[in-house]
Write a protein that holds these residues in place. Structure first.
Motif, PDB file in Angstrom:
ATOM      1  N   VAL A 190       1.010  -1.215   0.005  1.00  0.00           N
ATOM      2  CA  VAL A 190       0.307   0.009   0.262  1.00  0.00           C
ATOM      3  C   VAL A 190       0.470   1.338  -0.091  1.00  0.00           C
ATOM      4  CG1 VAL A 190      -1.808   1.378   1.154  1.00  0.00           C
ATOM      5  CG2 VAL A 190      -1.724  -1.105   1.277  1.00  0.00           C
ATOM      6  N   LEU A 191       1.805   0.698   1.078  1.00  0.00           N
ATOM      7  CA  LEU A 191       2.879   2.756   0.949  1.00  0.00           C
ATOM      8  C   LEU A 191       3.097   2.703  -0.873  1.00  0.00           C
ATOM      9  CD1 LEU A 191       4.571   1.843   4.250  1.00  0.00           C
ATOM     10  CD2 LEU A 191       2.519   3.375   3.382  1.00  0.00           C
ATOM     11  N   THR A 192       4.037   1.337  -1.093  1.00  0.00           N
ATOM     12  CA  THR A 192       4.131   1.537  -2.568  1.00  0.00           C
ATOM     13  C   THR A 192       3.232   1.969  -3.455  1.00  0.00           C
ATOM     14  OG1 THR A 192       5.419  -0.144  -1.571  1.00  0.00           O
ATOM     15  CG2 THR A 192       5.775   0.007  -4.568  1.00  0.00           C
ATOM     16  N   LEU A 193       2.305   0.972  -3.322  1.00  0.00           N
ATOM     17  CA  LEU A 193       1.051   2.248  -4.278  1.00  0.00           C
ATOM     18  C   LEU A 193       1.107   3.581  -4.317  1.00  0.00           C
ATOM     19  CD1 LEU A 193      -0.408   0.621  -6.579  1.00  0.00           C
ATOM     20  CD2 LEU A 193      -2.170   0.854  -4.171  1.00  0.00           C
ATOM     21  N   VAL A 194       0.980   4.280  -3.038  1.00  0.00           N
ATOM     22  CA  VAL A 194       0.328   5.371  -2.401  1.00  0.00           C
ATOM     23  C   VAL A 194       1.377   6.285  -3.128  1.00  0.00           C
ATOM     24  CG1 VAL A 194      -0.302   7.160  -0.727  1.00  0.00           C
ATOM     25  CG2 VAL A 194      -1.210   4.481  -1.021  1.00  0.00           C
ATOM     26  N   SER A 195       3.173   5.787  -2.434  1.00  0.00           N
ATOM     27  CA  SER A 195       4.100   6.766  -3.214  1.00  0.00           C
ATOM     28  C   SER A 195       4.113   6.636  -4.929  1.00  0.00           C
ATOM     29  CB  SER A 195       5.278   6.404  -2.512  1.00  0.00           C
ATOM     30  OG  SER A 195       5.705   4.640  -2.750  1.00  0.00           O
ATOM     31  N   LEU A 196       3.547   6.172  -5.778  1.00  0.00           N
ATOM     32  CA  LEU A 196       4.363   5.602  -7.215  1.00  0.00           C
ATOM     33  C   LEU A 196       3.806   6.786  -7.976  1.00  0.00           C
ATOM     34  CD1 LEU A 196       3.500   2.069  -8.549  1.00  0.00           C
ATOM     35  CD2 LEU A 196       5.862   3.285  -8.182  1.00  0.00           C
ATOM     36  N   PRO A 197       2.392   8.021  -7.635  1.00  0.00           N
ATOM     37  CA  PRO A 197       1.922   8.971  -8.060  1.00  0.00           C
ATOM     38  C   PRO A 197       3.016  10.192  -8.013  1.00  0.00           C
ATOM     39  CG  PRO A 197       0.384   8.197  -6.604  1.00  0.00           C
ATOM     40  CD  PRO A 197       1.361   6.906  -7.010  1.00  0.00           C
ATOM     41  N   ILE A 198       3.783  10.588  -6.575  1.00  0.00           N
ATOM     42  CA  ILE A 198       4.296  11.364  -5.741  1.00  0.00           C
ATOM     43  C   ILE A 198       5.524  12.297  -7.000  1.00  0.00           C
ATOM     44  CG2 ILE A 198       5.803  12.783  -4.406  1.00  0.00           C
ATOM     45  CD1 ILE A 198       4.009  10.654  -2.054  1.00  0.00           C
ATOM     46  N   PRO A 199       6.031  11.103  -7.436  1.00  0.00           N
ATOM     47  CA  PRO A 199       7.120  11.230  -8.602  1.00  0.00           C
ATOM     48  C   PRO A 199       6.589  11.941  -9.399  1.00  0.00           C
ATOM     49  CG  PRO A 199       7.672   9.847  -7.413  1.00  0.00           C
ATOM     50  CD  PRO A 199       7.021  10.025  -6.973  1.00  0.00           C
ATOM     51  N   MET A 200       5.772  11.972 -10.377  1.00  0.00           N
ATOM     52  CA  MET A 200       5.052  11.891 -11.652  1.00  0.00           C
ATOM     53  C   MET A 200       4.766  13.723 -11.339  1.00  0.00           C
ATOM     54  SD  MET A 200       2.259  10.368 -13.810  1.00  0.00           S
ATOM     55  CE  MET A 200       0.661  10.825 -12.448  1.00  0.00           C
TER      56      MET A 200
END
Length: 127
Positions: free
Chosen positions: A40-50
Motif C-alpha cells: 500500500v505504501l508503494t502504491l500510494v508513493s508511486l504518483p508523487i514523483p510523476m
C-alpha cells in the motif's frame, strides 16, 4: 490563443499538480502512521514523483519563457490535433483549441508559437 491564455492554462495545471502532490503526500504519511502494508505504501508513493516532475516542467516553462516559433505545412487535422511538416522533413504534432482550428486550412503554411517543454500552443497563424 493569446500568450496570456496559455500562461493561465499552465498555471491551472501547476496548481492541480501541487494539490495532487500535497494530497498524495498526506495519504502516504497517514499510511505510514497507521503502519499499512508495504504494498500500500508503494502504491500510494508511486504518483508523487510523476506529479513533482509535471510541476517542475511547468515551472520551468513559466519561469524561463522558452518560446519557440515554428513554420511549416499543415498536413493533417484530426480532432484537436494538428500535424505540421517543417522544412527539414520532420513532423511535429500539436494540440490546439477549437477556436484556433477554425482559422486553419489543410495543406497551407502556418506558424505555431509554443512553449518548449510542455508544447502548450500560444498562437497559430496562417503564413
Amino acid at each position: 490563443m493569446k500568450e496570456r491564455t496559455a500562461k493561465s492554462t499552465l498555471k491551472v495545471f501547476l496548481f492541480i499538480s501541487i494539490v495532487f502532490i500535497i494530497t498524495s503526500s498526506i495519504q502516504l504519511l497517514l499510511n505510514i502512521v497507521q503502519e499499512g502494508p508495504a504494498w500500500v505504501l508503494t502504491l500510494v508513493s508511486l504518483p508523487i514523483p510523476m506529479f513533482v516532475f509535471l510541476a517542475v516542467v511547468i515551472i520551468l516553462d513559466l519561469a524561463k519563457q522558452d518560446i519557440i516559433t515554428l513554420q511549416g505545412r499543415l498536413t493533417t487535422v484530426n480532432g484537436n490535433k494538428v500535424v505540421l511538416k517543417i522544412s527539414n522533413g520532420r513532423v511535429k504534432k500539436f494540440n490546439i483549441t477549437s477556436r484556433q482550428m477554425r482559422e486553419l486550412e489543410k495543406d497551407k503554411d502556418i506558424e505555431i508559437t509554443y512553449y518548449k517543454r510542455t508544447k502548450t500552443v500560444i498562437n497559430v497563424t496562417n503564413v
